[in-house]
Design a protein around this motif. Structure first.
Motif, PDB file in Angstrom:
ATOM      1  N   SER B   2       0.830  -1.187   0.000  1.00 62.25           N
ATOM      2  CA  SER B   2       0.000   0.000   0.000  1.00 62.25           C
ATOM      3  C   SER B   2       0.876   1.252   0.000  1.00 62.25           C
ATOM      4  O   SER B   2       2.031   1.217   0.418  1.00 62.25           O
ATOM      5  N   THR B   3       0.329   2.320  -0.496  1.00 60.37           N
ATOM      6  CA  THR B   3       1.098   3.565  -0.460  1.00 60.37           C
ATOM      7  C   THR B   3       1.078   4.094   0.967  1.00 60.37           C
ATOM      8  O   THR B   3       0.040   4.154   1.614  1.00 60.37           O
ATOM      9  N   ILE B   4       2.220   4.476   1.420  1.00 66.74           N
ATOM     10  CA  ILE B   4       2.329   4.957   2.800  1.00 66.74           C
ATOM     11  C   ILE B   4       2.451   6.471   2.767  1.00 66.74           C
ATOM     12  O   ILE B   4       3.215   7.031   1.978  1.00 66.74           O
ATOM     13  N   PHE B 170     -10.574 -30.646  -9.566  1.00 69.40           N
ATOM     14  CA  PHE B 170     -10.424 -29.203  -9.694  1.00 69.40           C
ATOM     15  C   PHE B 170      -8.950 -28.800  -9.717  1.00 69.40           C
ATOM     16  O   PHE B 170      -8.556 -27.884 -10.417  1.00 69.40           O
ATOM     17  N   ARG B 171      -8.137 -29.512  -8.939  1.00 70.60           N
ATOM     18  CA  ARG B 171      -6.699 -29.230  -8.922  1.00 70.60           C
ATOM     19  C   ARG B 171      -6.115 -29.442 -10.319  1.00 70.60           C
ATOM     20  O   ARG B 171      -5.370 -28.622 -10.832  1.00 70.60           O
ATOM     21  N   ALA B 175      -7.914 -25.149 -10.973  1.00 64.93           N
ATOM     22  CA  ALA B 175      -8.866 -24.310 -10.247  1.00 64.93           C
ATOM     23  C   ALA B 175      -8.685 -24.471  -8.742  1.00 64.93           C
ATOM     24  O   ALA B 175      -7.968 -25.347  -8.276  1.00 64.93           O
ATOM     25  N   HIS B 176      -9.364 -23.627  -7.996  1.00 60.29           N
ATOM     26  CA  HIS B 176      -9.264 -23.648  -6.551  1.00 60.29           C
ATOM     27  C   HIS B 176     -10.171 -24.729  -5.979  1.00 60.29           C
ATOM     28  O   HIS B 176     -11.252 -24.988  -6.521  1.00 60.29           O
ATOM     29  N   GLY B 177      -9.741 -25.351  -4.887  1.00 60.75           N
ATOM     30  CA  GLY B 177     -10.520 -26.419  -4.278  1.00 60.75           C
ATOM     31  C   GLY B 177     -11.913 -25.981  -3.863  1.00 60.75           C
ATOM     32  O   GLY B 177     -12.858 -26.768  -3.892  1.00 60.75           O
ATOM     33  N   ARG B 198     -16.756 -15.409  -3.448  1.00 61.41           N
ATOM     34  CA  ARG B 198     -15.938 -14.584  -2.560  1.00 61.41           C
ATOM     35  C   ARG B 198     -15.069 -15.405  -1.620  1.00 61.41           C
ATOM     36  O   ARG B 198     -14.071 -14.896  -1.119  1.00 61.41           O
ATOM     37  N   ASP B 201      -9.884 -16.645  -2.406  1.00 57.72           N
ATOM     38  CA  ASP B 201      -9.087 -15.442  -2.193  1.00 57.72           C
ATOM     39  C   ASP B 201      -8.318 -15.003  -3.437  1.00 57.72           C
ATOM     40  O   ASP B 201      -8.202 -13.818  -3.714  1.00 57.72           O
ATOM     41  N   PHE B 279      -2.534 -21.959  -2.919  1.00 56.11           N
ATOM     42  CA  PHE B 279      -2.578 -22.700  -1.686  1.00 56.11           C
ATOM     43  C   PHE B 279      -4.020 -22.826  -1.195  1.00 56.11           C
ATOM     44  O   PHE B 279      -4.780 -21.881  -1.257  1.00 56.11           O
ATOM     45  N   PHE B 280      -4.353 -24.017  -0.726  1.00 56.32           N
ATOM     46  CA  PHE B 280      -5.750 -24.212  -0.353  1.00 56.32           C
ATOM     47  C   PHE B 280      -5.851 -25.097   0.881  1.00 56.32           C
ATOM     48  O   PHE B 280      -5.205 -26.132   0.992  1.00 56.32           O
ATOM     49  N   GLU B 430     -19.456  -8.116  -8.963  1.00 61.69           N
ATOM     50  CA  GLU B 430     -18.376  -8.799  -8.255  1.00 61.69           C
ATOM     51  C   GLU B 430     -17.021  -8.557  -8.919  1.00 61.69           C
ATOM     52  O   GLU B 430     -16.010  -8.456  -8.237  1.00 61.69           O
ATOM     53  N   ARG B 432     -16.432  -6.063 -11.259  1.00 60.26           N
ATOM     54  CA  ARG B 432     -16.306  -4.661 -11.663  1.00 60.26           C
ATOM     55  C   ARG B 432     -15.615  -4.549 -13.016  1.00 60.26           C
ATOM     56  O   ARG B 432     -14.749  -3.690 -13.220  1.00 60.26           O
TER      57      ARG B 432
END
Lengths: 80, 471, 255
Positions: B2-4, B170-171, B175-177, B198, B201, B279-280, B430, B432
């Motif tokens: 992030s910009t600080i 799925f692996r 794709a994600h589990g 959602r 991640d 990672f899942f 979702e 955008r």
């Protein structure tokens, strides 16, 4: 880096348990594994494999948690 | 990172010299420190009085995820849930339909006696009210059965076991589990399924899950599939088994949807959305006694009424539009018939016709109005008709040249076409991104056109051959 | 009835809305506790700028009005996922009146990991040890008094599915809000080398921090090179941030 004589979590047969020695994963995923309770010294029991053999379910600090084998391979353990 | 802002930079400048070099080591030490303390406290506060070994729950878990029984049990439960939904929804649907159409008659009388202009009566009653009545009577009963059953399986803790069983597929698809869970959610409603993505991640894998969610047949499409399956497959066997065979036909389409999900995920993760599976971690919580009261309240309030309300909001204007199209004439032809005429050549290539395609197009707002629009198109009556029985529908379809190939192509295209308007809007909200929303419509549509083309041409060739043999 | 809402600060106690953050690991019955406490007075939305569902509910107890904010279920607060970030930011920067942590009596050690992390952020914490019935069935006995003593915060044992312990939980929440309970939260002690660094950094940080941010916690985040924390701190337009410090900083910048 190759560590001689090192066992990883996937080498442990179903029904046996092992103690975490080290985690080779780096970055955010290392943190996630640690947060799950896979801190060095903690005991992990291999409970069952899914029908296709991957992922595998482990009992970690009282909770049944499934990890994909390629992630579990990064977790070094000993059987003492 | 992030910009600080300025203050932050100043603090960092002051603190930096104090920070030790090895960050990952420090993180490890922090987590270890916390866990050491946690272990210490729990060792003093928790006493284990008896060892908890191989109880009923663990045995159950072993069966549900076993090598040989894991998949058959999943398939059986899926079929069972659908069968209960299909059989159970039948009677309340009829009851609701007759009730709502009785009200329609009263409303119609009221409008006629009060001297309202016929176009107003048409738009409000024959357009809006009728499509609303259809959507409510067709959608509400199956949803009110399906969602509680689904929530029950969720509450029991069965869904994580499904994900555990299916993760390997799925692996391999990159794709994600957890996509397995969002896929299951899509069986209820694709918009709800897209929202549930959602839980994933990684943006890449979430996008894959969102783009493929439409391959889960949703409640809005079940009625179409069930009716067509009953008409064209159910007649092959004795009446007593027809709903079972219809269920099996629907299950076959669902399985095809799951295969498509895996295939498209695989292709996406190797083309547009390249990357390695992230990672899942999947927690398999203990089975818990479901809270029936909570399940009913939650699934009815949060899911059923929510989805129904959205469908109602969209179906009303769609109904009005359909009526207007069917009742506005250019020369002697209604605009509806005109568009159907344009689409007919394409429809014929895909094993369908122009009216079927226009019904899919006008069904964009909500999939459940596909069948009523189709019937209206064939009857050219200018308003949606509720046929009193599936037999009447069968006669109507056969009169318009339907064969089992037509039914199969419609069922396949129902699985493989653009998601409904609500789902597309949810995808846009979702992600955008207009680009990904368009992709979410184009990918299944292109697949649908391709598959129906192949099936139709293939079936024709087979038909020619068999005709050649018998002739 | 006379409205008291327009009275100055001192009169607001009765009409004030108390915000309780609801935290916990996944699958510990957190949503059951949430549903039991709030009934049907709930609504859901999104966390600002995030695609994470935010559920809120309200309830009345002993004439006080409470808003319960259901945070995403997480194992930790290290901000390694959006869920963890949302939960951490709410507990730390949204300054709820209380944080209620729900944990699972059958695997307390894992859950205490989260509890201890929260205690590093705030001392306004109540612990709800849920699933006491399941723990008993599985042969665990959880000593609530020992936990209270060890953690230095109020601990209530519940079985939320059957509703057991929830009225006591509400009373404890109320006592906390009313200031009848003083907490002395247990702090994690790290290895000596780490402790030295923490103390030194915390000392230097203190003048920059508003008094409601635990400098020890902020020091730990900086040690992990988690600078997003600083961004939050300085983004907060707090009144404690004196112009004198600002001047000193500008001077530092010019050196």
């Amino acid at each position: 880096m190759v560590i001689p004589n090192s066992l990883s979590l996937i080498d442990i047969p179903v029904g046996d348990s092992a103690r975490v020695v080290n985690i080779l994963t780096i970055g955010a995923n290392r943190r996630r594994l640690l947060d799950l309770g896979l801190v060095p010294g903690s005991r992990v029991e291999v409970i069952r494999r899914s029908p296709a053999g991957n992922p595998t379910a482990y009992l970690i600090k009282g909770t049944l948690i499934a990890l994909r084998n390629e992630d579990a391979r990064q977790i070094l353990v000993d059987t003492n | 990172m992030s910009t600080i802002n300025k203050h932050g930079l100043l603090i960092i400048r002051e603190i930096e010299p104090l920070l030790p070099g090895n960050v990952s080591n420090i993180k490890d030490r922090i987590v270890s420190g916390i866990y050491r303390q946690a272990e210490d406290i729990s060792a003093q506060a928790v006493r284990t009085e008896s060892s908890y070994q191989a109880s009923l729950e663990t045995k159950l878990d072993g069966i549900l995820t076993s090598r040989w029984l894991g998949f058959p049990i999943m398939l059986f439960l899926l079929t069972l849930v659908l069968w209960i939904t299909i059989t159970g929804a039948n009677y309340p649907s009829q009851l609701l339909a007759s009730g709502l159409f009785w009200i329609e008659k009263q409303l119609l009388n009221l409008f006629v006696t009060s001297g309202a202009p016929s176009w107003l009566t048409g738009v409000l009653i024959l357009g809006m009210y009728r499509s609303l009545a259809w959507v409510v009577s067709v959608m509400l009963p199956p949803m009110a059965i399906f969602f509680p059953l689904f929530t029950l399986l969720e509450d029991l803790g069965y869904l994580p076991r499904v994900a555990f069983n299916m993760d390997n597929l799925f692996r391999r698809a990159g794709a994600h589990g957890k996509q397995c869970l969002t896929m299951c959610m899509g069986f209820g409603c694709n918009a709800a399924g897209v929202t549930s993505c959602r839980i994933i991640d990684s943006p890449r894998e979430r996008l894959i899950a969102i783009l493929t969610n439409t391959f889960s047949i949703c409640n809005g499409r079940f009625p179409t599939l069930i009716s067509l399956a009953t008409i064209f497959m159910g007649t092959l066997v004795a009446r007593a088994f027809s709903s079972t065979l219809a269920t099996l036909a629907v299950v076959a389409i669902i399985m095809m949807g799951i295969l498509t999900t895996l295939l498209v995920s695989y292709l996406l993760s190797r083309t547009l959305l390249q990357g390695v599976p992230s990672f899942f971690v999947l927690e398999l919580p203990p089975f818990r006694k479901p809270q029936l009261g909570q399940i009913l309240i939650r699934s009815l309030l949060d899911r059923t009424l929510f989805v129904l309300w959205r469908a109602v909001v969209i179906a009303a204007p769609a109904g009005a539009l359909t009526w207007i199209l069917a009742n506005s004439f250019v020369a002697d032809t209604s605009i509806f018939a005109l568009i159907a005429g344009w689409l007919d050549p394409l429809g014929q290539l895909m094993g369908m016709d122009g009216i079927i395609l226009i019904a899919f197009l006008l069904g964009l707002p909500a999939n459940e109005i596909f069948l009523p629009i189709l019937i209206m198109g064939y009857l050219s009556a200018g308003s949606m008709l509720e046929l009193d029985s599936l037999n009447a529908l069968r006669t109507l379809l056969l009169d318009h040249g339907w064969t089992w190939i037509t039914a199969l192509c419609v069922m396949l295209f129902s699985l493989l076409h653009f998601p409904c308007g609500t789902t597309l809007y949810t995808i846009f909200k979702e992600t955008r991104s207009a680009r990904w929303t368009i992709m979410a419509a184009l990918i299944p549509l292109a697949l649908g056109i391709l598959v129906t083309l192949i099936v139709n041409q293939g079936a024709r060739i087979i038909n020619c051959f068999s005709a050649g043999f018998s002739g | 009835m006379i409205k008291t809402a327009s009275l100055p600060v001192h009169g607001q106690e009765a009409t004030k809305n108390f915000v309780i953050a609801l935290a916990g690991n996944p699958n510990v019955g957190k949503s059951t506790v949430f549903n039991r406490l709030t009934g049907l007075k709930q609504h859901t939305g999104n966390w600002p700028g995030k695609t994470v569902t935010r559920a809120e509910g309200t309830f009345f107890h002993r004439n006080r009005h409470y808003t319960l904010v259901d945070l995403p279920g997480t194992y930790s607060l290290h901000a390694s996922s959006t869920d963890e970030q949302v939960a951490r930011d709410f507990i730390c920067f949204a300054r709820p009146d209380l944080t209620l942590v729900v944990c699972d009596a059958t695997c307390l050690e894992r859950n205490l990991n989260l509890v201890l992390q929260i205690l590093e952020i705030t001392d306004r914490v109540v612990l709800c040890v849920n699933l006491m019935d399941e723990a008993k069935r599985k042969g665990f006995r959880v000593d609530i008094d020992m936990l209270t003593h060890k953690l230095g915060i109020p601990v209530v044992g519940t079985a939320a599915r059957s509703g057991r312990g929830l009225s006591r939980l509400k009373n404890v929440l109320d006592d906390m809000v009313a200031g009848k309970i003083v907490t002395t939260p247990q702090q994690v002690v790290y290895d000596p080398e780490l402790e030295t660094s923490i103390n030194e950094i915390a000392k230097r940080l203190t003048p920059y921090l508003p008094d409601w941010i635990n400098s020890r916690w902020a020091a730990l985040r900086l040690l992990e090179r988690d600078y997003s924390v600083l961004d939050h701190i300085t983004d907060n337009k707090n009144k404690n941030y004196s112009p004198r410090i600002l001047k000193k900083e500008v001077a530092l910048c010019l050196q």
